[in-house]
Design a protein around this motif. Sequence first.
Motif, PDB file in Angstrom:
ATOM      1  N   SER A  50       0.793  -1.234   0.000  1.00  0.00           N
ATOM      2  CA  SER A  50       0.000   0.000   0.000  1.00  0.00           C
ATOM      3  C   SER A  50       0.825   1.283   0.000  1.00  0.00           C
ATOM      4  N   ALA A  53       0.487   3.729  -2.934  1.00  0.00           N
ATOM      5  CA  ALA A  53      -0.811   4.400  -2.995  1.00  0.00           C
ATOM      6  C   ALA A  53      -0.940   5.462  -1.906  1.00  0.00           C
ATOM      7  N   VAL A  54      -0.408   5.181  -0.717  1.00  0.00           N
ATOM      8  CA  VAL A  54      -0.402   6.208   0.337  1.00  0.00           C
ATOM      9  C   VAL A  54       0.414   7.413  -0.145  1.00  0.00           C
ATOM     10  N   GLY A  55       1.546   7.134  -0.756  1.00  0.00           N
ATOM     11  CA  GLY A  55       2.382   8.221  -1.289  1.00  0.00           C
ATOM     12  C   GLY A  55       1.669   8.999  -2.380  1.00  0.00           C
ATOM     13  N   GLY A  57      -1.618   9.418  -2.699  1.00  0.00           N
ATOM     14  CA  GLY A  57      -2.626  10.269  -2.065  1.00  0.00           C
ATOM     15  C   GLY A  57      -2.009  11.493  -1.429  1.00  0.00           C
ATOM     16  N   LEU A  58      -0.902  11.293  -0.734  1.00  0.00           N
ATOM     17  CA  LEU A  58      -0.236  12.427  -0.075  1.00  0.00           C
ATOM     18  C   LEU A  58       0.303  13.419  -1.104  1.00  0.00           C
ATOM     19  N   ALA A  61      -2.562  15.466  -2.287  1.00  0.00           N
ATOM     20  CA  ALA A  61      -3.067  16.403  -1.274  1.00  0.00           C
ATOM     21  C   ALA A  61      -2.101  17.556  -1.028  1.00  0.00           C
ATOM     22  N   PHE A 188       1.663   7.765  11.498  1.00  0.00           N
ATOM     23  CA  PHE A 188       0.640   8.490  10.722  1.00  0.00           C
ATOM     24  C   PHE A 188       0.260   9.778  11.431  1.00  0.00           C
TER      25      PHE A 188
ATOM     26  N   ALA B  55      -5.811   2.990   0.348  1.00  0.00           N
ATOM     27  CA  ALA B  55      -4.501   3.564   0.679  1.00  0.00           C
ATOM     28  C   ALA B  55      -4.354   4.982   0.120  1.00  0.00           C
ATOM     29  N   ILE B  56      -4.903   5.231  -1.042  1.00  0.00           N
ATOM     30  CA  ILE B  56      -4.869   6.597  -1.592  1.00  0.00           C
ATOM     31  C   ILE B  56      -5.641   7.539  -0.662  1.00  0.00           C
ATOM     32  N   ALA B  58      -6.029   7.178   2.502  1.00  0.00           N
ATOM     33  CA  ALA B  58      -5.194   7.369   3.698  1.00  0.00           C
ATOM     34  C   ALA B  58      -4.118   8.412   3.436  1.00  0.00           C
ATOM     35  N   GLY B  59      -3.529   8.372   2.256  1.00  0.00           N
ATOM     36  CA  GLY B  59      -2.513   9.367   1.907  1.00  0.00           C
ATOM     37  C   GLY B  59      -3.085  10.761   1.806  1.00  0.00           C
ATOM     38  N   LEU B  60      -4.271  10.871   1.240  1.00  0.00           N
ATOM     39  CA  LEU B  60      -4.933  12.178   1.161  1.00  0.00           C
ATOM     40  C   LEU B  60      -5.162  12.733   2.564  1.00  0.00           C
TER      41      LEU B  60
END
Lengths: 202, 177
Positions: A50, A53-55, A57-58, A61, A188, B55-56, B58-60
């Motif tokens: 994951s 995908a977390v990266g 999204g960040l 944002a 987190f 996961a996206i 969560a990143g947001l």
Amino acid sequence: MTMLTLPELLSEIQQQRGDEVVISTMTAGLLAPFYSDSLRDLSYTAPMGSAGAVGLGLAIARPDLRVLVIDGDGSLLMNLGVLVSSAGAAPANLVHVVCHNGCYSITGEQPLPGPSDLSFSTIARACGWKSSFDVASKDEWRSCLSIVLNEDGPHFVSAKMEVFDKTLVTKEMKHSATSMSRRARPGFRNLRQELQSTHLES
Amino acid sequence: VADVGNRIMAELAEVDIHHLVSVANFESAALYRACRAEGSGFRVVEACREGEAVAICAGLYLGGSNAALIMENLGLFECLDSIRALLVDMRIPILLFVGYVGRPQRGAAANWRDRSAESASQVLLAGRWTLPALRLADIPFFTLDSLSPDDIVRTAWSTAVEREGPVALLVENMSLM
């Protein structure tokens, strides 16, 4: 040519980074807290696959921040679609590095499925990443890192490396205050708080 | 159809949600189209699979942006581990619009009636698994249909914020609302 090692990869990031966010997972996630004391680190190991995908999204944002993901090759295979999603969203501030050692290091070094010459960089290139690099030595990584930390991406890097001997990471290291503050839930929360404070200042 | 999508999009904007993460789904297509429209004020991120979409989100959230995710209940089953490890354990409030394929008491939902008996059986099984899966994951849920109160999105989001975790809105089919 001497093959790149995981400690060398992490050490070089520490040498070159500024205020980038670094998200590391799996074996790199266990080791990263011992190479960095930045408040902008996040290390975690679940769910496998994951981190990219977390990266993503960040990076979406916070386009004002550069986001560096240090992924495992087995992890990336569990969520290979993220290479397509990231290329589609195409955040210029995203760097996705895969540590390519050919095995599931964290679960006992079982070999990855597929051919031994699997090329993640070729896959990323076909997905449409702005740039896609292959590195296999400390010098190559050093040169590549200076590019991906300074030029608009998204950038993908496949770092071919030796399998890291996890017995070098002791239980005491894993449970140190630094490590715990970077990992899982506190990681987190701490990172979100750190990023919110900088958002307000800017 | 567009009106329903626009209305729900406006409700999301009211609670400061401006990011929609989408995986292939039928039931929330109206919301997807509304958010994709030029000038919507929303950023839509398409994901290949549900665990990736979680996961996206969560990143947001990590970057200070609230997000809603649209998927089917079939995808909910796929991404339970990501929900567990990221949304529940990390205490991340997210709205999950979950297409309620095979909703019990509705038979094989209207849009599936022309399918074979085998397909209908699969659909009904998905419907039967949905609420137990949400209960297993301790995810509160609301039903979003033509009988839902006007403030259902706000209520769901308040619950997510209060509980610091995901909340599901079960969507039978926005086009029938």
